[in-house]
Design an enzyme around this catalytic site. Sequence first.
Site, PDB file in Angstrom:
ATOM      1  N   VAL A 180     101.055  29.828   4.665  1.00  0.00           N
ATOM      2  CA  VAL A 180      99.598  29.907   4.802  1.00  0.00           C
ATOM      3  C   VAL A 180      98.963  30.148   3.429  1.00  0.00           C
ATOM      4  CG1 VAL A 180      97.679  31.119   5.920  1.00  0.00           C
ATOM      5  CG2 VAL A 180      99.789  30.719   7.178  1.00  0.00           C
ATOM      6  N   CYS A 181      99.624  30.943   2.597  1.00  0.00           N
ATOM      7  CA  CYS A 181      99.122  31.182   1.236  1.00  0.00           C
ATOM      8  C   CYS A 181      99.054  29.868   0.469  1.00  0.00           C
ATOM      9  CB  CYS A 181     100.044  32.133   0.475  1.00  0.00           C
ATOM     10  SG  CYS A 181     100.242  33.763   1.220  1.00  0.00           S
ATOM     11  N   ARG A 182     100.124  29.092   0.572  1.00  0.00           N
ATOM     12  CA  ARG A 182     100.168  27.803  -0.128  1.00  0.00           C
ATOM     13  C   ARG A 182      99.072  26.859   0.355  1.00  0.00           C
ATOM     14  NH1 ARG A 182     105.389  26.014  -2.507  1.00  0.00           N
ATOM     15  NH2 ARG A 182     106.616  27.882  -2.845  1.00  0.00           N
TER      16      ARG A 182
END
Length: 192
Positions: A83-85
């Site tokens: 999700v960060c990516r």
Amino acid sequence: MTKQLLYVLLVAAVCFSCNRAEKKSSIASHNTIQESDARQYLVKVGDPAPDFEMSLPDGKKVRLSDLRGKVVMLQFTASWCGVCRKEMPHIERDIWQNHKDNPQFALFGIDREEPAEKIQVLRDATGVTYPIGMDPDGGIFGLYAEKDAGITRNVIIDREGKIVMLTRLFEEEEFGQMVSLIDRMVNGGSEE
């Protein structure tokens, strides 16, 4: 007997309906607390942002309290976080590129429990250019959220050092609200 049974059922249905309405009202009135609890934050909007010092991969040190007077965005991240990516290129494009040259704004990613080499891998994979500091033991993260809580999370801090927004995961509507808030604050508007 049948009328009496119908009466009992009717009373039970009314009571059930009242209890549901009361419960909904109670939930709505405690929404902020429950949302904060569900997101596993230890801080809430209006709290002073906990101070910390972190190192950047180049060895430079950053202390949050030294950024007082600026609008600050902290983004908790890690290379293993899908999700960060997904979110990071949006932060780069919609926030960092718009405000990176403004001396009234600071943005720092905070990489949770990884070495500097992993941070560079993450930056290369996502194409971000904003600074990402190291949180090797998760101590900075632990000031803001429960130790076992997930990431990605963003913390928006006003010029006085108070938290004005907390996000969790990447939801387009919430992200848009965060971008608008930052734009208003950086351009001299209020956080409302």
